[in-house]
Design a protein around this motif. Structure first.
Motif, mmCIF file in Angstrom:
data_model
loop_
_atom_site.group_PDB
_atom_site.id
_atom_site.type_symbol
_atom_site.label_atom_id
_atom_site.label_comp_id
_atom_site.label_asym_id
_atom_site.label_seq_id
_atom_site.Cartn_x
_atom_site.Cartn_y
_atom_site.Cartn_z
ATOM 1 N N THR A 140 0.833 -1.206 0.000
ATOM 2 C CA THR A 140 0.000 0.000 0.000
ATOM 3 C C THR A 140 0.865 1.253 0.000
ATOM 4 O O THR A 140 2.096 1.191 0.029
ATOM 5 C CB THR A 140 -0.915 0.007 1.229
ATOM 6 O OG1 THR A 140 -0.107 0.127 2.413
ATOM 7 C CG2 THR A 140 -1.735 -1.271 1.309
ATOM 8 N N LEU A 141 0.191 2.403 0.013
ATOM 9 C CA LEU A 141 0.885 3.681 0.068
ATOM 10 C C LEU A 141 1.205 4.100 1.496
ATOM 11 O O LEU A 141 1.843 5.131 1.711
ATOM 12 C CB LEU A 141 0.036 4.771 -0.604
ATOM 13 C CG LEU A 141 -0.222 4.583 -2.102
ATOM 14 C CD1 LEU A 141 -1.116 5.704 -2.620
ATOM 15 C CD2 LEU A 141 1.079 4.532 -2.889
ATOM 16 N N LYS A 182 8.577 6.713 2.270
ATOM 17 C CA LYS A 182 7.942 7.819 2.980
ATOM 18 C C LYS A 182 7.896 7.585 4.486
ATOM 19 O O LYS A 182 7.755 8.534 5.257
ATOM 20 C CB LYS A 182 6.528 8.041 2.446
ATOM 21 C CG LYS A 182 6.477 8.550 1.013
ATOM 22 C CD LYS A 182 5.038 8.757 0.566
ATOM 23 C CE LYS A 182 4.970 9.266 -0.870
ATOM 24 N NZ LYS A 182 3.575 9.462 -1.324
ATOM 25 N N ALA A 183 7.983 6.336 4.915
ATOM 26 C CA ALA A 183 7.877 6.032 6.347
ATOM 27 C C ALA A 183 9.188 6.225 7.090
ATOM 28 O O ALA A 183 9.218 6.151 8.315
ATOM 29 C CB ALA A 183 7.394 4.590 6.532
ATOM 30 N N VAL A 184 10.288 6.470 6.388
ATOM 31 C CA VAL A 184 11.606 6.493 7.012
ATOM 32 C C VAL A 184 11.701 7.555 8.101
ATOM 33 O O VAL A 184 12.036 7.281 9.247
ATOM 34 C CB VAL A 184 12.701 6.700 5.947
ATOM 35 C CG1 VAL A 184 14.035 6.996 6.618
ATOM 36 C CG2 VAL A 184 12.817 5.466 5.076
ATOM 37 N N GLU A 210 -0.716 -4.211 3.618
ATOM 38 C CA GLU A 210 -1.868 -4.928 4.159
ATOM 39 C C GLU A 210 -1.573 -6.422 4.060
ATOM 40 O O GLU A 210 -1.482 -6.977 2.967
ATOM 41 C CB GLU A 210 -3.132 -4.578 3.371
ATOM 42 C CG GLU A 210 -3.628 -3.165 3.588
ATOM 43 C CD GLU A 210 -4.962 -2.920 2.899
ATOM 44 O OE1 GLU A 210 -5.539 -3.908 2.380
ATOM 45 O OE2 GLU A 210 -5.413 -1.766 2.865
ATOM 46 N N TYR A 211 -1.407 -7.041 5.213
ATOM 47 C CA TYR A 211 -0.998 -8.442 5.238
ATOM 48 C C TYR A 211 -2.176 -9.371 4.944
ATOM 49 O O TYR A 211 -3.341 -8.998 5.113
ATOM 50 C CB TYR A 211 -0.380 -8.781 6.598
ATOM 51 C CG TYR A 211 0.824 -7.933 6.933
ATOM 52 C CD1 TYR A 211 2.054 -8.151 6.323
ATOM 53 C CD2 TYR A 211 0.721 -6.885 7.850
ATOM 54 C CE1 TYR A 211 3.162 -7.371 6.628
ATOM 55 C CE2 TYR A 211 1.815 -6.100 8.159
ATOM 56 C CZ TYR A 211 3.035 -6.341 7.543
ATOM 57 O OH TYR A 211 4.111 -5.553 7.839
ATOM 58 N N ARG A 212 -1.838 -10.570 4.558
ATOM 59 C CA ARG A 212 -2.860 -11.562 4.238
ATOM 60 C C ARG A 212 -3.637 -11.946 5.496
ATOM 61 O O ARG A 212 -3.076 -12.406 6.485
ATOM 62 C CB ARG A 212 -2.198 -12.806 3.631
ATOM 63 C CG ARG A 212 -3.176 -13.896 3.229
ATOM 64 C CD ARG A 212 -2.437 -15.038 2.560
ATOM 65 N NE ARG A 212 -1.450 -15.622 3.477
ATOM 66 C CZ ARG A 212 -0.518 -16.497 3.091
ATOM 67 N NH1 ARG A 212 -0.422 -16.844 1.820
ATOM 68 N NH2 ARG A 212 0.325 -16.992 3.982
#
Length: 405
Positions: free
Chosen positions: A300-301, A352-354, A306-308
């Motif tokens: 995802t963005l 972007k999460a860094v 999104e895990y199984r």
């Protein structure tokens, strides 16, 4: 009564001896003494908190008084170290406030205030400058090696057999902060061995981790791993080899099934339990549970994929509520089975999460601070006083610092 009086005398002797030792040292920084007959303040309290067979001292079994004792002694140690920095301000100002540019970077807009700041240097662990320097260091690693690949959180389990072994009858685990941090430190070293030497996720190029101490909880560690280029994960299929977010089959692996139910399931919260501790005022869970069913892992963005979470009909009854795969916190089956604790594993899917993740782990101590601003031009900014006035020290953190973990 005689036993308590003896221990009370022992406490008095401890404090008297420590105060004598502190007065003999003009500086607070720990160093190697040339005279073998003397030990530092930290070494002495570390000696007092050791676990010994057939020890007649009841110091480690005073319940809440032990917690207070550990915090008090560490505060004495930290105050001594802060006094050292206060006495070294001439040297520190010579280093930090050499010119007008340095003064402006420090927040000075009045020329008369230059040199009137009491500075807490980056060498002091836990200070704001120290955290800022560590954050800049890890961002340099990101610049060289790329974004983080795995974000792992490990929390101390007070029911570990190694902790229960040393508890006496009716002794509460939270009152043995010395024992909790010792076992947690040993488990943390085992985890580092699994990640860095056995390379269960692949060869690690670089890593960073911090240990946090919750006010009313247990110590927990945050790991950020950057894998070498040939071990990096780019597809959801590779994510599934490391992270799982489903309840395992009880028939195939009953041990893992029981651990997931006991350690990994979140909730119930939301509509199932509006009074949950994770609930916000607007009625939503701060961890965004429950998740949606998903037949396969999707990149995802957001910070994490999104895990199984397949709708396989498996449900577990927790507090009169039925929970399914939507309530499972992402985990690694191997690490969960080995360490038996709350161990969350996430894949950092986007760049972007860094910044958010590294700022999160280096945010510093939880604190509440306020100040009354003095408009006088000759007012002094005391960073040491600001640090102390907002400081919260829990018994596990104090014990960890005394043991020099």
């Amino acid at each position: 009564m005689f036993t308590f009086f003896s221990v009370f005398i022992n406490f008095k002797c401890c404090r008297t001896f420590a105060n004598i030792q502190a007065s003999k040292e003009n500086i607070a920084m720990e160093s190697i003494h040339e005279d073998p007959n003397f030990v530092s303040l930290r070494e002495y309290y570390c000696y007092k908190l050791q676990i010994r067979d057939n020890d007649e001292s009841w110091l480690l079994h005073f319940a809440r008084l032990l917690q207070q004792y550990i915090v008090d002694q560490y505060m004495k140690l930290e105050t001594q170290r802060l006094d050292f920095y206060r006495l070294q301000q001439e040297e520190i100002r010579r280093e930090f406030l050499k010119g007008i540019i340095d003064a402006l970077k420090s927040g000075k807009s009045q020329a008369c205030n230059v040199g009137q700041r009491i500075i807490l240097t980056p060498s002091f662990i836990g200070g704001s400058r120290n955290m800022r320097c560590k954050y800049m260091d890890v961002m340099t690693l990101v610049q060289k090696y790329g974004k983080s690949d795995i974000f792992l959180t490990m929390t101390c389990n007070p029911n570990w057999p190694e902790i229960k072994e040393y508890l006496i009858d009716k002794e509460e685990r939270q009152n043995r902060s010395d024992l909790l941090v010792r076992v947690f430190h040993a488990k943390l070293e085992q985890l580092k061995n699994e990640l860095l030497k056995k390379c269960i996720f692949g060869e690690v190029a670089t890593y960073t981790y911090v240990i946090e101490y919750q006010k009313r909880g247990l110590p927990h560690a945050h790991f950020l791993l950057i894998l070498k280029s040939k071990f990096k994960m780019y597809t959801p299929e590779k994510y599934d080899k490391i992270v799982c977010a489903e309840i395992p089959n009880k028939e195939k692996n009953e041990h893992l099934y029981n651990l997931v139910i006991k350690r990994i399931l979140h909730g119930p919260c939301g509509s199932l339990d509006p009074t949950g501790v994770c609930m916000r005022k607007n009625g939503t869970c701060k961890n965004n549970f429950s998740k949606n069913f998903c037949e396969e892992t999707i990149q995802t963005l957001n910070a994490y994929p999104e895990y199984r979470r397949r709708d396989d009909g498996v449900q577990i009854k927790i507090k009169s509520a039925l929970l399914d795969n939507r309530w499972v916190v992402p985990y690694n089956p191997y690490l969960l089975a080995k360490f038996d604790c709350n161990l969350n594993v996430e894949i950092c899917s986007i760049i972007k999460a860094v910044k958010y993740i590294y700022k999160y782990i280096y945010k510093g101590h939880d604190r509440t601070n306020f100040c009354v601003v003095n408009n006088k031009l000759d007012s002094e900014i005391d960073e040491i006083k600001q640090y102390v006035s907002a400081r919260w020290v829990s018994p596990p953190e104090a014990a960890c610092r005394i043991f020099r973990f």
